[in-house]
Design an enzyme around this catalytic site. Structure first.
Site, PDB file in Angstrom:
ATOM      1  N   ASP A  84       9.875 -52.223 -44.415  1.00 58.50           N
ATOM      2  CA  ASP A  84       8.777 -52.559 -43.500  1.00 58.50           C
ATOM      3  C   ASP A  84       7.470 -52.611 -44.290  1.00 58.50           C
ATOM      4  O   ASP A  84       7.161 -51.694 -45.052  1.00 58.50           O
ATOM      5  CB  ASP A  84       8.687 -51.505 -42.395  1.00 58.50           C
ATOM      6  CG  ASP A  84       7.546 -51.777 -41.436  1.00 58.50           C
ATOM      7  OD1 ASP A  84       7.751 -52.541 -40.490  1.00 58.50           O
ATOM      8  OD2 ASP A  84       6.439 -51.222 -41.633  1.00 58.50           O
ATOM      9  N   LEU A  85       6.719 -53.710 -44.133  1.00 56.77           N
ATOM     10  CA  LEU A  85       5.434 -53.836 -44.822  1.00 56.77           C
ATOM     11  C   LEU A  85       4.414 -52.912 -44.160  1.00 56.77           C
ATOM     12  O   LEU A  85       4.225 -52.964 -42.944  1.00 56.77           O
ATOM     13  CB  LEU A  85       4.941 -55.285 -44.783  1.00 56.77           C
ATOM     14  CG  LEU A  85       5.878 -56.341 -45.373  1.00 56.77           C
ATOM     15  CD1 LEU A  85       5.217 -57.710 -45.349  1.00 56.77           C
ATOM     16  CD2 LEU A  85       6.278 -55.976 -46.795  1.00 56.77           C
ATOM     17  N   ASP A 127       7.482 -58.087 -39.666  1.00 56.25           N
ATOM     18  CA  ASP A 127       7.232 -57.660 -41.050  1.00 56.25           C
ATOM     19  C   ASP A 127       8.343 -56.729 -41.537  1.00 56.25           C
ATOM     20  O   ASP A 127       8.129 -55.882 -42.393  1.00 56.25           O
ATOM     21  CB  ASP A 127       5.871 -56.969 -41.174  1.00 56.25           C
ATOM     22  CG  ASP A 127       5.742 -55.759 -40.254  1.00 56.25           C
ATOM     23  OD1 ASP A 127       6.654 -55.543 -39.426  1.00 56.25           O
ATOM     24  OD2 ASP A 127       4.730 -55.039 -40.345  1.00 56.25           O
TER      25      ASP A 127
END
Length: 212
Positions: A84-85, A127
């Site tokens: 996950d960004l 994301d």
């Protein structure tokens, strides 16, 4: 007594040749049409499986591929990474959605380059990305180095857009294990949330085999 008619024979020979040519052309056109139909079907299938922004597998195709590997491989060896960004909403707000899309696209490229062509790489959320390393027989220490390098490369990707951020990774390591997708997904999701609660830009590895 029947007699051959030379005139009729002269007409029948070219007529036979023309018929043969027409038959060949008709067959060629039919094969070409079938090939085009096949190509169209394959293109639609590719588009239905691919994330339009990054070019990697979309959520359904990625999860289906992982599920198939787990269901058809006895005593699996592998590692599932849920990435996950960090603070990506702030990234969009700061540099705009166009640049944010470019970061997602670059992330897809980075993941494809970082793993083997036989591994499964997909975008499973705005994301969020998921990677299954197939036939992973290495130690947990090797997996830790892989995660560290991946986070470093992600930082460098962000810096190209003048953004200081990275990613959090939840990992499940399983070796000589039979497990269903929903179970391993929950484990990876839990590991990811633990990584984010630890301050982000972290990774947490859950080793199923340590339970045994």
């Amino acid at each position: 007594m029947l007699m051959n008619n030379p005139y009729t024979d002269k007409i029948n020979i070219p007529t036979s040749i023309v018929s043969l040519i027409l038959s060949f052309l008709a067959g060629h056109i039919r094969l070409k049409s079938q090939a085009e139909d096949y190509n169209v079907r394959m293109q639609y299938r590719y588009l239905s499986m691919t994330d339009s922004l990054t070019g990697i597998l979309n959520k359904k195709a990625c999860e289906d591929a992982i599920r198939e590997y787990l269901d058809t491989t006895a005593n699996c060896y592998g590692a599932l990474l849920f990435l996950d960004l960090d603070n990506f909403k702030n990234v969009n707000d700061y540099i705009g959605h166009t640049a944010g899309d470019q970061i997602l696209e670059e992330t897809g490229k980075l993941l494809v380059e970082s793993f083997r062509s036989t591994d499964i790489v997909g975008r499973v959320g705005g994301d969020e990305f998921m990677i299954l390393i197939k036939d992973f027989h290495d130690s947990e220490a090797v997996l830790k180095r892989k995660c560290t390098m991946l986070q470093y490369d992600m930082c460098q990707t962000m810096l190209r857009f003048s953004v200081e951020s990275s990613c959090s990774i939840g990992v499940v390591l399983f070796q000589n294990t039979n497990i269903e997708f929903q179970d391993i997904y929950k484990m990876a999701d839990t590991s990811l949330h633990r990584a984010k609660r630890s301050g982000k830009n972290q990774y947490v590895i859950y080793n199923i085999n340590e339970e045994k």
